[in-house]
Design a protein around this motif. Structure first.
Motif, short mmCIF file in Angstrom:
data_model
loop_
_atom_site.label_atom_id
_atom_site.label_comp_id
_atom_site.label_asym_id
_atom_site.label_seq_id
_atom_site.Cartn_x
_atom_site.Cartn_y
_atom_site.Cartn_z
N GLY A 105 -6.53 5.90 4.20
CA GLY A 105 -7.63 6.06 2.93
C GLY A 105 -8.91 6.58 3.77
N LEU B 106 -4.24 9.47 2.93
CA LEU B 106 -4.01 8.49 1.99
C LEU B 106 -3.48 7.03 2.36
N ARG C 219 0.86 -1.09 -0.10
CA ARG C 219 -0.10 -0.01 -0.16
C ARG C 219 0.97 1.33 0.13
#
Ligand code: GLC
Length: 650
Positions: free
Chosen positions: A627, A624, A556
């Motif tokens: 999320g 980010l 990620r």
């Protein structure tokens, strides 16, 4: 010999005007006119700096001009031998010289045999690398070495013969082009400070050949070795005292900075420079795009100094850089200098090494984990992160080597710690001699006289995953996994190229069986050099497994970097977060800005929202990494070992 700029410019012009026709007469007919034109353009452009450096190194040698001509001839010959595909890459890179600054760059390193088996098998593993988003792959040394002890391949017996355990020269060339076709740049080492004592040059020297004895630094008695050792620290203390090894066959003391079978090359001899530039360009011609320059600090020696980081060491690399710019411009240099940060940065420039390992950041990430305090890290980064335009750091958490506390005493003192005590504390913390520590590591090159040591161990064992699993402690395991992702998160989001040590992405634990192997016993670095566990890697999509949690977390982070232009280039702006447990920095590039926060403490931490707004943050921001949107009116709470990558809500 040092001369002023004007003298050098004049004489470099004269030298080239004399030598160029001779080179042209010898080589021009071997290629087509346009190619020759492009080559000679580069030769003319980079010759002045090559001349300047070679003159400084060898201007005093009686046959300097002879060597200068041989160096140009070797450079040209090696360029002529360069495969067309790589010449095409040269042309491409000349129009995109900062290609390695892309946010898509993510490095990985591995031992070919331990990761895949051999070079051919490695090709089957490319999908795995691509899955992780790897765009540069450093293979640990793959050339011929002595059987048994060979310092993990860093005792090279031939720079051109691939060790048969790994395959053949063709396998290497095929792998390099396949990697390139998949957008992965190959990195190999130029182990150029020393050869093994089984290298052809060393063997000839051992047979008494004077010419080859001059390739090394040899002494008939202890007089000079004793004199040198007065001001030199030992490097491999456990292996042998001092820096010299006696060879009865030739009755000489040979300079051996590292293991006794690694003979230091003598760069005072211009023939050595010439031979090694051929080896360097040979590697370039195999498709190497990033050349790792091994052990750069030790290249030159001078009585009365510590024989590390001397100006001549820089000149040698700068001369190599000029040669590469002429004959293989697609290739850039990465310096491996694990020394004081002030010295590390001196190797970094467009004319020397465009890339450099960042041992200071590595050490300070572990320091901050042990102390739960980011002040030294923050201070050091604010003062020492900047490097010349165009250059980038290679940021790593672990590699095949030990962890040495290569940070500056000044930075530790500035925060109020005693540097010696601090280093001792850190070593103890990571080698299991500190009560309450989460880490499982082992000492490397422990000096019984002082108790100083460096640290071995895998990232997973050092961040506490090993211990938590052993204690069957779920809570401790969660924290350890967060630690693992936190420090990787920092290297992935900070300016520079992140470099993963393959195996860490699946939380590989220490391998205690290494000492069953007589070639490895005594070198604890093998603790963190286990065979890659492909069974464990199969768990990478299993979100319940430890391997899966670490893998998906890293993935990620890598994807985040890949998809956000804020992570391109190297600049990073470090900020004071107002909380000594929380590290913070901005990344920006044109319109793209992110703010990274990293909590190095196992308790939640608060940051004052006002302060964050003062730094340009809004009330509501997008994390980010998690999320999700977060709102901080009064305070922003950051969870234990949490990493936040904040961006403005569009
Ligand atoms: C570098 C390598 C290390 C090796 C040493 C001597 O530091 O990373 O593994 O022992 O050079 O070649």
């Amino acid at each position: 010999m040092l001369r002023n700029k004007e003298w050098l410019d004049d004489h470099s012009r004269t030298a080239l005007s004399r030598l160029f026709p001779r080179i042209e007469a010898r080589f021009k007919a071997q290629t087509d006119a346009a190619e020759w034109e492009a080559y000679t353009l580069r030769l003319r452009r980079h010759f002045p700096r090559l001349f300047e450096r070679l003159y400084a190194l060898y201007g005093d040698v009686y046959d300097f001009y002879y060597h200068l001509e041989s160096i140009l001839a070797s450079t040209t010959e090696m360029w002529l031998a360069r495969p067309a595909e790589l010449k095409a890459l040269d042309a491409m890179r000349e129009t995109d010289p900062y290609w390695y600054q892309s946010n898509r760059m993510v490095g990985a390193m591995c031992y070919v045999d331990l990761f895949a088996g051999n070079l051919q098998d490695l090709r089957q593993k490319i999908p795995y690398l691509k899955e992780l988003g790897i765009t540069y792959l450093h293979l640990m040394p793959i050339f011929k070495v002595p059987a048994g002890d060979n310092d993990g391949g860093y005792a090279v017996s031939s720079y051109r013969e691939v060790d048969s355990r790994f395959g053949t020269a063709e396998d290497l060339a095929e792998l390099a082009s396949e990697l390139r076709h998949h957008g992965i740049s190959l990195t190999l080492d130029l182990v150029f400070n020393h050869t093994s004592d089984e290298h052809e040059w060393a063997e000839k020297a051992l047979q008494g050949n004077k010419e080859y004895q001059e390739y090394y630094r040899m002494f008939p008695d202890r007089e000079l070795p004793d004199a040198f050792e007065k001001s030199m620290p030992e490097v491999f203390t456990e292996d042998h005292p001092g820096a010299f090894t006696y060879r009865t066959r030739i009755k000489k003391w040979v300079w051996t900075t590292f293991y006794t079978y690694q003979w230091d090359l003598n760069y005072e001899n211009p023939a050595v420079f010439n031979r090694m530039l051929e080896e360097m360009l040979f590697l370039a011609n195999q498709g190497v795009e990033i050349l790792r320059l091994d052990a750069v600090a030790f290249l030159w020696k001078r009585l009365g100094t510590n024989s590390q980081n001397l100006p001549e060491a820089h000149w040698i690399i700068q001369a190599f850089n000029a040669v590469a710019s002429i004959a293989a411009p697609a290739m850039v240099f990465k310096s491996e200098a694990i020394v004081h940060p002030d010295e590390v940065s001196k190797y970094i420039s467009m004319e020397e090494c465009q890339l450099s390992y960042n041992p200071q950041l590595m050490a300070l990430l572990w320091e901050a984990l042990a102390t739960r305090d980011v002040r030294v890290l923050q201070y050091a980064m604010r003062h020492r992160y900047a490097i010349p335009e165009g250059c980038v750091w290679v940021n790593y958490v672990r590699c095949h080597d030990d962890i040495g506390w290569a940070f500056a005493n000044d930075d530790v003192q500035a925060i109020g710690f005693n540097p010696d005590e601090h280093r001792r504390f850190l070593t103890k913390y990571y080698i299991g001699r500190y009560e309450g520590s989460f880490a499982r590591g082992a000492p490397f090159q422990e000096d019984p006289r002082t108790g100083d040591a460096r640290v071995s161990g895998t990232a997973a064992s050092l961040t506490g995953i090993e211990k938590a699993l052993e204690d069957n402690n779920e809570e401790a395991l969660n924290l350890a996994i967060c630690r693992m992702l936190l420090i990787h998160g920092v290297i992935i989001t900070m300016g520079g190229i992140p470099l993963l040590y393959l195996g860490d992405e699946i939380a590989t634990l220490n391998d205690y069986a290494y000492d069953k192997d007589p070639a490895k016993i005594g070198d604890t670095r093998w603790l963190h050099r286990p065979k890659f566990d492909w069974k464990r890697a199969e768990l990478r999509r299993d979100a319940k497994s430890v391997a899966g949690r670490v893998f998906t977390g890293l993935l990620r982070l890598i994807q985040l970097r890949d998809q956000n232009l804020a992570f391109a280039r190297g600049e990073t702006e470090f900020v004071e977060t107002g909380n000594q447990h929380v590290f913070g920095f901005f990344r920006s590039n044109d319109q793209n800005v992110v703010f990274v926060l990293a909590n190095f403490n196992e308790h939640p931490q608060c940051l004052e929202a006002r302060r964050l707004r003062q730094m340009g943050m809004r009330k509501t921001m997008m994390d980010l990494y998690a999320g999700k949107a977060i709102t901080a009116t009064q305070e922003l709470t950051i969870e234990p070992y949490q990493l936040m990558v904040l961006a403005r809500v569009a």
